[in-house]
Design a protein around this motif. Structure first.
Motif, short mmCIF file in Angstrom:
data_model
loop_
_atom_site.label_atom_id
_atom_site.label_comp_id
_atom_site.label_asym_id
_atom_site.label_seq_id
_atom_site.Cartn_x
_atom_site.Cartn_y
_atom_site.Cartn_z
N UNK A 186 0.85 -1.18 0.00
CA UNK A 186 0.00 0.00 0.00
C UNK A 186 0.89 1.23 0.00
N UNK A 187 0.54 2.21 -0.81
CA UNK A 187 1.32 3.45 -0.86
C UNK A 187 0.91 4.34 0.30
N UNK A 188 1.66 4.27 1.37
CA UNK A 188 1.36 5.06 2.57
C UNK A 188 2.22 6.32 2.59
N UNK A 189 1.57 7.45 2.79
CA UNK A 189 2.29 8.71 2.91
C UNK A 189 2.86 8.78 4.33
N UNK A 190 4.19 8.93 4.48
CA UNK A 190 4.80 8.94 5.81
C UNK A 190 4.16 9.95 6.77
N UNK A 191 3.65 11.06 6.23
CA UNK A 191 3.03 12.06 7.08
C UNK A 191 1.71 11.63 7.69
N UNK A 192 1.20 10.47 7.26
CA UNK A 192 -0.06 9.98 7.81
C UNK A 192 0.12 8.92 8.88
N UNK A 193 1.37 8.63 9.22
CA UNK A 193 1.66 7.57 10.20
C UNK A 193 1.92 8.17 11.59
N UNK A 194 1.36 7.51 12.60
CA UNK A 194 1.51 7.99 13.97
C UNK A 194 1.74 6.79 14.90
N UNK A 195 2.55 7.01 15.92
CA UNK A 195 2.81 5.98 16.93
C UNK A 195 2.10 6.35 18.21
N UNK A 196 1.38 5.38 18.78
CA UNK A 196 0.54 5.63 19.95
C UNK A 196 0.99 4.76 21.13
N UNK A 197 1.07 5.35 22.29
CA UNK A 197 1.57 4.67 23.48
C UNK A 197 0.42 4.45 24.47
N UNK A 198 0.24 3.19 24.87
CA UNK A 198 -0.86 2.82 25.76
C UNK A 198 -0.30 2.26 27.06
N UNK A 199 -0.73 2.83 28.17
CA UNK A 199 -0.32 2.35 29.49
C UNK A 199 -1.57 2.10 30.33
N UNK A 200 -1.67 0.90 30.87
CA UNK A 200 -2.83 0.48 31.65
C UNK A 200 -4.11 0.71 30.86
N UNK A 201 -4.06 0.34 29.59
CA UNK A 201 -5.20 0.44 28.66
C UNK A 201 -5.69 1.88 28.46
N UNK A 202 -4.81 2.84 28.70
CA UNK A 202 -5.15 4.24 28.47
C UNK A 202 -4.17 4.83 27.46
N UNK A 203 -4.69 5.48 26.45
CA UNK A 203 -3.85 6.13 25.44
C UNK A 203 -3.23 7.39 26.05
N UNK A 204 -1.91 7.36 26.26
CA UNK A 204 -1.26 8.46 26.98
C UNK A 204 -0.46 9.38 26.07
N UNK A 205 -0.07 8.90 24.88
CA UNK A 205 0.79 9.73 24.03
C UNK A 205 0.68 9.33 22.57
N UNK A 206 0.81 10.31 21.68
CA UNK A 206 0.81 10.09 20.24
C UNK A 206 1.98 10.88 19.66
N UNK A 207 2.77 10.23 18.80
CA UNK A 207 3.89 10.90 18.17
C UNK A 207 3.84 10.75 16.66
N UNK A 208 4.22 11.80 15.97
CA UNK A 208 4.40 11.69 14.52
C UNK A 208 5.44 10.60 14.26
N UNK A 209 5.15 9.69 13.33
CA UNK A 209 6.05 8.56 13.08
C UNK A 209 7.32 9.02 12.37
N UNK A 210 7.17 9.75 11.30
CA UNK A 210 8.30 10.26 10.54
C UNK A 210 8.67 11.64 11.06
N UNK A 211 9.23 11.68 12.26
CA UNK A 211 9.42 12.96 12.95
C UNK A 211 10.57 13.79 12.39
N UNK A 212 11.36 13.26 11.47
CA UNK A 212 12.46 14.04 10.91
C UNK A 212 11.99 14.98 9.81
N UNK A 213 10.73 14.87 9.42
CA UNK A 213 10.19 15.71 8.34
C UNK A 213 9.01 16.56 8.85
N UNK A 214 8.79 17.67 8.17
CA UNK A 214 7.68 18.54 8.51
C UNK A 214 6.54 18.34 7.51
N UNK A 215 5.33 18.09 8.04
CA UNK A 215 4.14 17.91 7.21
C UNK A 215 3.12 18.97 7.64
#
Length: 376
Positions: free
Chosen positions: A173-202
């Motif tokens: 699948x042709x995925x645009x890097x700017x559409x990818x995000x990494x999500x961190x879950x602790x104790x079944x609670x979403x606590x943080x979201x980060x841009x996946x391709x953080x070296x680029x500006x979108x």
């Protein structure tokens, strides 16, 4: 992070649970002889016989030449031939065709993202088993999966679980890097979201920040939360142009997973991530929107967005940053060169300086001999 958490993040474990919300994929058991080949430190030679009929005819001469390569002219010359895995090759080609002829390969946990530089198109898109082998044998990530999957686990005293290694083929699948995000879950609670391709500006992330954060939270609460085997984990998502969110991968909640714009210290501390201290970057802009309950902070190389009441910290690269090179670039040169340039290995630097000194002395001796033998 426990060994059980690593086991639960294997693709074949989570894929059946979230199959409706991710990219179509096929899983093939990895034979032991293939694993041995991937771990072999010998010369990298990949077979070309697994291509489809058209490719085989057009590349027949290249394939034959590859199998008869002579690597030296001395008396110890040996012929290096490509290994053959007929049965496995047949299964892989059948799976690739079933997925449209183009696939994204990975093992139980990792994809060879650090090896895309070696492919002719600098892409992880594969059409044949030889394409996959080329990437896998060039990847440190794959080697880690095969040799040290539990390296940083806290329960090292317990026996390692038995792992059945698998080749995962995902429909390309042709995925645009700017559409990818990494999500961190602790104790079944979403606590943080980060841009996946953080070296680029979108730019669209800055403009659609609130919509992106809301879409990911809704996807998590409707499809992910309480459905995974662990309560602490990391998942990657892709938000397409229509605003729909897709699950891309799941990873263990620990240092084996890249924390991107966060640090594992703040993610595991149990405190509010919003109370972080900024030590390396100057604050560029701060805005508080009381009506929407949304607070934004812009730093020199990323932005942090927080829903003050209930919501995760959201970080992404802003326009103020100078675009940075990909973290995977260091894998394109020998590790010794990286250690020398960074000074991480003092012994290698010492050996290098000794070598340079020796070469200089030899050069001086040769010059002296030439001067002595020169006609008067």
């Amino acid at each position: 992070m426990k060994k059980e958490q690593v086991v639960n993040c294997q693709f074949s474990v989570w894929y059946p649970i979230f199959k409706k919300h991710t990219i179509k994929s096929l899983i093939l058991p990895l034979p032991q002889n293939v694993i041995d080949y991937l771990l072999d430190d010998g010369t990298l030679v990949v077979s070309g016989s697994d291509h489809n009929t058209q490719q085989t005819h057009t590349n027949n001469s290249d394939s034959n030449a590859e199998e008869d390569i002579q690597w030296s002219d001395d008396e110890t010359t040996t012929t290096v031939t490509a290994p053959e895995f007929p049965e496995f090759t047949s299964k892989v080609l059948e799976a690739i065709n079933a997925l449209g002829g183009r696939v994204f390969p990975k093992l139980n946990w990792s994809a060879p993202r650090d090896a895309n530089w070696i492919a002719l198109n600098s892409s992880l898109q594969c059409h044949s088993l030889s394409d996959i082998f080329l990437l896998f044998k060039s990847s440190d990530f794959i080697t880690h999966d095969l040799t040290q999957p539990f390296l940083v686990c806290s329960d090292q005293d317990s026996p390692d679980p038995v792992i059945n290694y698998e080749l995962v083929l995902r429909k390309w699948s042709e995925l645009i890097p700017g559409g990818e995000f990494r999500c961190f879950v602790k104790e079944n609670k979403l606590i943080a979201i980060s841009q996946r391709d953080y070296t680029q500006y979108y730019q669209h992330i800055l403009k659609q920040e609130e919509q992106i954060c809301q879409a990911i939270q809704e996807f998590f609460s409707q499809h992910i939360q309480y459905n995974f085997l662990d309560e602490d984990f990391v998942f990657d998502v892709y938000r397409d142009s229509q605003g729909r969110v897709w699950l891309i991968d799941l990873n263990p909640f620990g240092e084996v997973t890249d924390s991107l714009l966060f640090s594992w210290e703040e993610l595991t501390s149990g405190g509010e991530i919003t109370q972080q201290q900024v030590s390396h970057h100057d604050t560029r802009f701060h805005h508080m929107n009381r009506d929407k309950g949304l607070r934004k902070q812009f730093y020199g190389n990323y932005a942090v967005s927080l829903y003050v009441q209930e919501g995760p910290a959201f970080r992404y690269t802003t326009s103020e940053v100078t675009v940075q090179p990909s973290p995977c670039l260091s894998y394109r040169i020998p590790r010794d060169f990286v250690d020398l340039s960074t000074g991480e290995d003092a012994y290698k630097l010492i050996d290098f300086l000794k070598l340079k000194k020796s070469q200089q002395e030899e050069s001086e001796e040769e010059e002296e001999e030439e001067e002595e033998n020169a006609p008067q």
